[in-house]
Design a protein around this motif. Structure first.
Motif, mmCIF file in Angstrom:
data_model
loop_
_atom_site.group_PDB
_atom_site.id
_atom_site.type_symbol
_atom_site.label_atom_id
_atom_site.label_comp_id
_atom_site.label_asym_id
_atom_site.label_seq_id
_atom_site.Cartn_x
_atom_site.Cartn_y
_atom_site.Cartn_z
ATOM 1 N N ALA A 1 -23.776 -59.914 -12.117
ATOM 2 C CA ALA A 1 -22.515 -60.426 -11.580
ATOM 3 C C ALA A 1 -21.933 -59.406 -10.609
ATOM 4 O O ALA A 1 -21.726 -58.250 -10.978
ATOM 5 N N ILE A 2 -21.668 -59.838 -9.384
ATOM 6 C CA ILE A 2 -21.137 -58.943 -8.349
ATOM 7 C C ILE A 2 -19.727 -59.394 -7.983
ATOM 8 O O ILE A 2 -19.520 -60.494 -7.472
ATOM 9 N N SER A 3 -18.751 -58.546 -8.299
ATOM 10 C CA SER A 3 -17.352 -58.856 -8.005
ATOM 11 C C SER A 3 -16.576 -57.554 -8.043
ATOM 12 O O SER A 3 -16.445 -56.950 -9.116
ATOM 13 N N TYR A 4 -16.055 -57.102 -6.918
ATOM 14 C CA TYR A 4 -15.369 -55.809 -6.909
ATOM 15 C C TYR A 4 -14.175 -55.819 -7.858
ATOM 16 O O TYR A 4 -13.974 -54.881 -8.633
ATOM 17 N N SER A 5 -13.395 -56.883 -7.842
ATOM 18 C CA SER A 5 -12.218 -56.959 -8.709
ATOM 19 C C SER A 5 -12.609 -57.093 -10.178
ATOM 20 O O SER A 5 -11.892 -56.649 -11.067
ATOM 21 N N GLY A 6 -13.761 -57.728 -10.425
ATOM 22 C CA GLY A 6 -14.190 -57.956 -11.798
ATOM 23 C C GLY A 6 -13.553 -59.176 -12.439
ATOM 24 O O GLY A 6 -13.800 -59.461 -13.619
ATOM 25 N N ASP A 7 -12.760 -59.910 -11.671
ATOM 26 C CA ASP A 7 -12.105 -61.086 -12.264
ATOM 27 C C ASP A 7 -12.251 -62.353 -11.416
ATOM 28 O O ASP A 7 -11.435 -63.274 -11.508
ATOM 29 N N THR A 8 -13.304 -62.404 -10.597
ATOM 30 C CA THR A 8 -13.578 -63.616 -9.818
ATOM 31 C C THR A 8 -13.981 -64.735 -10.765
ATOM 32 O O THR A 8 -14.964 -64.619 -11.496
ATOM 33 N N LYS A 9 -13.224 -65.824 -10.774
ATOM 34 C CA LYS A 9 -13.386 -66.872 -11.778
ATOM 35 C C LYS A 9 -14.785 -67.481 -11.780
ATOM 36 O O LYS A 9 -15.422 -67.620 -12.838
ATOM 37 N N ASP A 10 -15.289 -67.875 -10.612
ATOM 38 C CA ASP A 10 -16.601 -68.521 -10.550
ATOM 39 C C ASP A 10 -17.703 -67.588 -11.028
ATOM 40 O O ASP A 10 -18.623 -68.002 -11.744
ATOM 41 N N THR A 11 -17.615 -66.318 -10.633
ATOM 42 C CA THR A 11 -18.626 -65.348 -11.045
ATOM 43 C C THR A 11 -18.545 -65.094 -12.550
ATOM 44 O O THR A 11 -19.568 -64.971 -13.222
ATOM 45 N N PHE A 12 -17.330 -65.034 -13.072
ATOM 46 C CA PHE A 12 -17.149 -64.867 -14.518
ATOM 47 C C PHE A 12 -17.775 -66.024 -15.289
ATOM 48 O O PHE A 12 -18.467 -65.815 -16.291
ATOM 49 N N GLU A 13 -17.526 -67.237 -14.830
ATOM 50 C CA GLU A 13 -18.076 -68.408 -15.532
ATOM 51 C C GLU A 13 -19.605 -68.385 -15.518
ATOM 52 O O GLU A 13 -20.249 -68.719 -16.513
ATOM 53 N N SER A 14 -20.197 -67.962 -14.399
ATOM 54 C CA SER A 14 -21.660 -67.914 -14.306
ATOM 55 C C SER A 14 -22.242 -66.866 -15.240
ATOM 56 O O SER A 14 -23.211 -67.121 -15.968
ATOM 57 N N ILE A 15 -21.657 -65.660 -15.261
ATOM 58 C CA ILE A 15 -22.205 -64.603 -16.112
ATOM 59 C C ILE A 15 -21.948 -64.917 -17.585
ATOM 60 O O ILE A 15 -22.738 -64.517 -18.459
ATOM 61 N N LYS A 16 -20.886 -65.636 -17.868
ATOM 62 C CA LYS A 16 -20.606 -66.051 -19.245
ATOM 63 C C LYS A 16 -21.686 -67.002 -19.746
ATOM 64 O O LYS A 16 -22.180 -66.868 -20.880
ATOM 65 N N VAL A 17 -22.079 -67.941 -18.895
ATOM 66 C CA VAL A 17 -23.153 -68.877 -19.261
ATOM 67 C C VAL A 17 -24.467 -68.129 -19.434
ATOM 68 O O VAL A 17 -25.245 -68.400 -20.356
ATOM 69 N N ALA A 18 -24.735 -67.164 -18.555
ATOM 70 C CA ALA A 18 -25.957 -66.354 -18.663
ATOM 71 C C ALA A 18 -25.974 -65.584 -19.982
ATOM 72 O O ALA A 18 -27.017 -65.467 -20.633
ATOM 73 N N LYS A 19 -24.814 -65.076 -20.382
ATOM 74 C CA LYS A 19 -24.687 -64.354 -21.652
ATOM 75 C C LYS A 19 -24.994 -65.288 -22.818
ATOM 76 O O LYS A 19 -25.703 -64.923 -23.767
ATOM 77 N N GLU A 20 -24.472 -66.496 -22.740
ATOM 78 C CA GLU A 20 -24.720 -67.491 -23.782
ATOM 79 C C GLU A 20 -26.188 -67.895 -23.830
ATOM 80 O O GLU A 20 -26.699 -68.305 -24.885
ATOM 81 N N SER A 21 -26.895 -67.757 -22.701
ATOM 82 C CA SER A 21 -28.328 -68.056 -22.645
ATOM 83 C C SER A 21 -29.177 -66.884 -23.155
ATOM 84 O O SER A 21 -30.404 -66.946 -23.125
ATOM 85 N N ARG A 22 -28.510 -65.814 -23.570
ATOM 86 C CA ARG A 22 -29.143 -64.605 -24.138
ATOM 87 C C ARG A 22 -29.857 -63.746 -23.087
ATOM 88 O O ARG A 22 -30.717 -62.937 -23.426
ATOM 89 N N ALA A 23 -29.504 -63.933 -21.829
ATOM 90 C CA ALA A 23 -30.042 -63.050 -20.779
ATOM 91 C C ALA A 23 -29.340 -61.699 -20.868
ATOM 92 O O ALA A 23 -28.231 -61.592 -21.402
ATOM 93 N N THR A 24 -29.984 -60.659 -20.346
ATOM 94 C CA THR A 24 -29.335 -59.353 -20.218
ATOM 95 C C THR A 24 -28.399 -59.418 -19.025
ATOM 96 O O THR A 24 -28.806 -59.785 -17.925
ATOM 97 N N THR A 25 -27.137 -59.096 -19.238
ATOM 98 C CA THR A 25 -26.134 -59.239 -18.181
ATOM 99 C C THR A 25 -25.710 -57.885 -17.624
ATOM 100 O O THR A 25 -25.476 -56.932 -18.363
ATOM 101 N N ILE A 26 -25.615 -57.819 -16.295
ATOM 102 C CA ILE A 26 -25.263 -56.589 -15.582
ATOM 103 C C ILE A 26 -24.087 -56.888 -14.647
ATOM 104 O O ILE A 26 -24.078 -57.924 -13.981
ATOM 105 N N SER A 27 -23.123 -55.997 -14.604
ATOM 106 C CA SER A 27 -22.003 -56.174 -13.676
ATOM 107 C C SER A 27 -22.011 -55.076 -12.626
ATOM 108 O O SER A 27 -22.421 -53.947 -12.898
#
Length: 285
Positions: free
Chosen positions: A186-212
């Motif tokens: 997930a790439i977001s300088y602010s760290g609170d971009t809604k669309d990016t958050f929703e995507s990385i959240k789904v990836a987390k739920e899919s059990r992928a390794t998540t990197i910010s």
């Protein structure tokens, strides 16, 4: 500039009023910290010992003693000229020479400051995850999508299965189909971009390794990711902040790519040569 000072400047606007008092005192008088006990710092900053400890933990330290040792080392290496260095904004009516110098300075400074705060352990973990992944997703919207696309282009050249979609709906669709062992970034300088958050959240739920890849500090995106790669850049009025934060994040992508290619040098070299030859053949003669 010291890494601890940079970290405090990045997070100060997100601190509680009592934590902000401690942070402000440290920023204004960092050279005094080595001679202050935790109680003395609390008193001088108008806070409490518990607040000082909380600040230290936010910065990644186990307690005040570890923080005190670290910032004392930082101060020892800081030059007098460095203490006065500031990011510079573009002003109306600036000369071309001034604009060239200011933007170039900000971009270089964002890379230098990122080097001061980035975790080598986090980079190592991210590189290992990328090497072992069957699929890698890069998520970003707006300017961050340019960085995600750059990452896709780089890793595709060494035969990694990579996706980067500008459409947030496609990002979520791809995230939903990741598996354990895959990687999502997930790439977001602010760290609170809604669309990016929703995507990385789904990836987390899919059990992928998540990197910010975000600015330093707690944010919705960094809080849910397994590995956090922090960058530092200014946010100033004429969007120079967006420029230099992009440079800092691109630099992190370059680091990850070079580290992965180095770890798999023989394989990567072959794939890079294949893509180079294929592209040369496509050139108009």
């Amino acid at each position: 500039m010291s890494g601890n000072i940079i970290k405090i400047r990045e997070i100060i606007n997100n601190l509680s009023p009592s934590e902000k008092k401690v942070a402000q005192f440290i920023l204004e008088k960092p050279e005094q910290i080595s001679n202050l006990s935790i109680g003395e710092l609390a008193e001088k900053s108008g806070s409490s010992e518990a607040t000082v400890v909380r600040m230290c933990k936010i910065l990644g330290f186990n307690g005040y003693k570890d923080f005190k040792i670290s910032i004392t080392k930082d101060i020892a290496y800081m030059s007098k000229d460095e203490e006065g260095e500031q990011y510079t904004d573009v002003e109306p009516g600036d000369t071309l020479e001034s604009i060239v110098q200011n933007i170039s300075y900000n971009n270089k400074k964002s890379i230098d400051n990122t080097l001061d705060i980035i975790s080598f352990d986090a980079i190592k973990a991210a590189v290992s995850a990328i090497i072992s992944a069957d699929k890698i997703d890069f998520y970003g919207v707006g300017a961050s999508n340019i960085i995600a696309t750059d990452a896709m282009q780089k890793f595709t050249r060494i035969n990694k299965i990579v996706t980067s979609y500008s459409d947030p709906h496609l990002q979520i669709a791809s995230a939903a189909n990741l598996n354990k062992g895959d990687v999502a970034v997930a790439i977001s300088y602010s760290g609170d971009t809604k669309d990016t958050f929703e995507s990385i959240k789904v990836a987390k739920e899919s059990r992928a390794t998540t990197i910010s890849i975000t600015k330093f500090g707690q944010s919705p995106i960094s809080e849910i990711c397994d590995i956090n790669l922090f960058v530092s850049a200014p946010e100033i009025s004429i969007r120079s902040g967006a420029m230099s934060s992009r440079i800092a994040q691109l630099n992190v992508i370059d680091i990850l790519f070079a580290a992965v290619a180095s770890k798999q040098f023989d394989i990567a070299k072959r794939y890079l040569e294949n893509t180079r030859k294929a592209i040369i053949k496509k050139k108009i003669k």
